[in-house]
Motif scaffolding. Structure first.
Motif, PDB file in Angstrom:
ATOM      1  N   ILE A 300      20.011 -34.715  10.644  1.00 23.88           N
ATOM      2  CA  ILE A 300      20.340 -35.068   9.409  1.00 23.88           C
ATOM      3  C   ILE A 300      19.345 -34.375   8.455  1.00 23.88           C
ATOM      4  N   ASN A 301      18.072 -34.499   8.670  1.00 23.23           N
ATOM      5  CA  ASN A 301      17.317 -34.208   7.723  1.00 23.23           C
ATOM      6  C   ASN A 301      17.287 -32.326   7.538  1.00 23.23           C
ATOM      7  N   THR A 302      17.886 -31.850   8.372  1.00 19.91           N
ATOM      8  CA  THR A 302      18.355 -30.390   8.092  1.00 19.91           C
ATOM      9  C   THR A 302      19.125 -30.285   7.200  1.00 19.91           C
ATOM     10  N   VAL A 303      19.937 -30.986   6.804  1.00 21.32           N
ATOM     11  CA  VAL A 303      21.166 -30.969   5.855  1.00 21.32           C
ATOM     12  C   VAL A 303      20.337 -31.104   4.308  1.00 21.32           C
ATOM     13  N   TYR A 304      19.188 -31.710   4.451  1.00 23.10           N
ATOM     14  CA  TYR A 304      18.659 -31.794   3.237  1.00 23.10           C
ATOM     15  C   TYR A 304      17.840 -30.640   2.493  1.00 23.10           C
ATOM     16  N   ALA A 305      17.728 -29.605   3.353  1.00 21.89           N
ATOM     17  CA  ALA A 305      17.067 -28.465   2.821  1.00 21.89           C
ATOM     18  C   ALA A 305      17.474 -28.009   1.621  1.00 21.89           C
ATOM     19  N   PRO A 306      16.876 -27.547   0.893  1.00 15.96           N
ATOM     20  CA  PRO A 306      17.489 -27.112  -0.761  1.00 15.96           C
ATOM     21  C   PRO A 306      18.277 -25.873  -0.481  1.00 15.96           C
ATOM     22  N   GLY A 307      17.907 -25.204   0.615  1.00 16.27           N
ATOM     23  CA  GLY A 307      19.191 -24.058   0.513  1.00 16.27           C
ATOM     24  C   GLY A 307      20.458 -24.582   1.197  1.00 16.27           C
ATOM     25  N   VAL A 309      21.586 -27.551   0.696  1.00 16.14           N
ATOM     26  CA  VAL A 309      22.177 -28.253  -0.421  1.00 16.14           C
ATOM     27  C   VAL A 309      22.963 -27.402  -1.539  1.00 16.14           C
ATOM     28  N   ALA A 310      22.280 -26.303  -1.810  1.00 16.07           N
ATOM     29  CA  ALA A 310      22.997 -25.571  -2.714  1.00 16.07           C
ATOM     30  C   ALA A 310      23.945 -24.623  -2.107  1.00 16.07           C
ATOM     31  N   GLU A 311      24.132 -24.298  -1.061  1.00 10.15           N
ATOM     32  CA  GLU A 311      25.283 -23.809  -0.055  1.00 10.15           C
ATOM     33  C   GLU A 311      26.315 -24.969  -0.138  1.00 10.15           C
ATOM     34  N   LEU A 312      26.123 -26.209  -0.046  1.00 10.50           N
ATOM     35  CA  LEU A 312      27.268 -27.378   0.057  1.00 10.50           C
ATOM     36  C   LEU A 312      27.832 -27.404  -1.273  1.00 10.50           C
ATOM     37  N   ALA A 313      26.936 -27.276  -2.340  1.00  8.66           N
ATOM     38  CA  ALA A 313      27.427 -27.461  -3.604  1.00  8.66           C
ATOM     39  C   ALA A 313      28.162 -26.301  -4.071  1.00  8.66           C
TER      40      ALA A 313
END
Length: 459
Positions: A300-307, A309-313
């Motif tokens: 789960i914490n790997t999903v919170y990495a800034p890169g 999150v930006a990709e998901l956005a």
């Protein structure tokens, strides 16, 4: 050949009890003795009681009134000066520190490193600091010992530890090395004498005290990470023996259990609201990796990495229903992943005996609710339940027994509270009596009974 191909327990180094000890008749327990269930997911510790205190076994309260504690250590390195050692958190506090995003390293499933080359190696915990894996095991055992001594009011220098039938499948040398490593860690934290008992024997000890004839019992120990089955011969005469190795007739297990159930519930009933298996404007399914990561505790914490999150956005255009994308972004930006797994687990428990429940997803969108009933839960979990039940069949086959030769089923482990699972297993043995132990602490309690028998005469 792996664990499934073995019908009997391995011959292990003679650490299971000190040499020359006469068979006891349940004397008063020695005051410096404890019993530790060092589990893969959770651990517990028991104190054998002297006759003057009523006899029996008392489980130590580890966190508030909880009798079990997650087998977890978190090394916090946030804000440390170069000369400072990481601060350790244990159990639920360790998990909480990790979920909160404190800089450091969470260690779980530490039992699995025993018998591997990792036991003698070190790992990075953050800020350039390293800790040996076996020292992590020792730190956790030291914490358990400290809490037990605080409750007992005196030093505890002798311990009975539980061990699986096989630490390592089909490799006697590594299996013996795993037990030796656990003994080494226990000695290093102050236990001068360490003994072992098989976990399925410990689980069966409570049941054994209730019967008046010899029986074969199938112990189903289904926890958070594994489902283990053992066929054990029990009886009044056998209960007087300390070495119960030959009473284990068969053992088999699968790496499917409670955390897998939670993942399936979350994927089936919660994450669709965030776009799992949703279709995009072109009719293609949106990428699914993020959903599997969100439903897998340690990812789960790997999903919170800034890169990330930006990709998901940037993937908003992938969704035909942009509300689903907005909910997904709420999960990753508000760091709600672990909370959602917790809600999936709570929903699973709520429908375990039938009925339905509503999962409150107001944190994702005001008024959003995901419903779950027992039929939907069963549909999500059916394949895993069948694989677990089939492991019971394999245990029987490896022991060379017929179904009718199994006299009793003994259920222990947190996940045996799931009614469809217990029913599926019981249906395979219609002539056997189904019994339930303490789902969370029966192994520790049984180890305490063994410790009382083992060390009482030497107190």
């Amino acid at each position: 050949m792996g664990r499934a191909a073995r019908a009997r327990a391995p011959r292990i180094a003679p650490l299971s009890h000190p040499p020359g000890l006469a068979e006891p008749t349940m004397p008063a327990a020695a005051p410096d003795v404890c019993a530790i269930d060092f589990g893969t997911s959770n651990s517990a510790i028991a104190l054998p009681l002297a006759d003057a205190d009523g006899g029996g076994v008392r489980l130590v309260a580890l966190e508030g009134t909880q009798r079990t504690m997650p087998t977890a250590v978190f090394y916090a390195v946030e804000g440390l000066a170069p000369h400072e050692e990481p601060q350790r958190h244990y159990g639920r506090a360790a998990v909480a520190a990790y979920v909160e995003g404190i800089e450091g390293r969470l260690m779980r499933s530490m039992k699995s490193i025993l018998g591997s080359t990792l036991a003698t190696q070190a790992t990075e915990v953050g800020a350039g600091r390293q800790v040996q894996y076996l020292d992590m095991v020792g730190a956790y055992l030291r914490h358990l010992r400290g809490m037990a001594e605080a409750e007992a009011g005196h030093a505890l220098t002798r311990a009975v530890l539980g061990r699986p039938v096989f630490f390592v499948d089909d490799d006697p040398e590594r299996d013996a090395a795993a037990q030796a490593a656990l003994a080494e860690a226990a000695h290093a934290v102050g236990f001068r004498e360490v003994s072992f008992q098989y976990e399925p024997i410990a689980a069966a000890l409570d049941y054994e005290s209730t019967i008046d004839r010899e029986q074969v019992v199938l112990v189903a120990d289904i926890g958070g990470g594994t489902s283990d089955f053992s066929l054990v011969r029990v009886g009044p005469q056998r209960s007087r023996r300390l070495d119960r190795q030959s009473d284990i007739l068969g053992n088999h297990g699968v790496h499917i259990a409670g955390t897998d159930f939670d993942r399936h519930i979350e994927l089936a009933r919660i994450l669709p609201a965030c776009g799992y298996r949703a279709l995009g404007p072109t009719g293609r399914e949106v990428p699914s990796r993020v959903y599997f990561d969100l439903a897998t505790w340690h990812l789960i914490n790997t999903v919170y990495a800034p890169g990330r999150v930006a990709e998901l956005a940037r993937m908003k255009s992938f969704y035909a229903d942009t509300r689903q994308h907005a909910r997904l972004m709420a999960v990753v930006t508000e760091r709600l992943g672990h909370a959602l797994i917790g809600q999936a687990e709570a929903a699973k428990i709520a429908v375990a005996d039938g009925g339905r429940t509503d999962v409150d997803l107001d944190a994702l969108e005001p008024g959003l609710v995901a419903a779950l009933d027992s039929a939907q839960a069963l549909a999500a979990l059916d394949a895993d339940i069948e694989r677990i039940a089939a492991a019971a069949d394999e245990t029987l086959a490896q022991a060379g027994l017929e179904r009718g030769q199994v006299d009793a089923l003994y259920f222990t482990g947190g996940s045996t509270g799931l009614k469809p699972l217990a029913e599926r297993i019981a249906a395979r043995f219609p002539q056997a009596t189904a019994m339930r132990g303490d789902r969370f602490a029966s192994v520790a309690q049984g180890l305490g009974i063994h410790a009382r028998r083992l060390y009482g005469a030497r107190g």
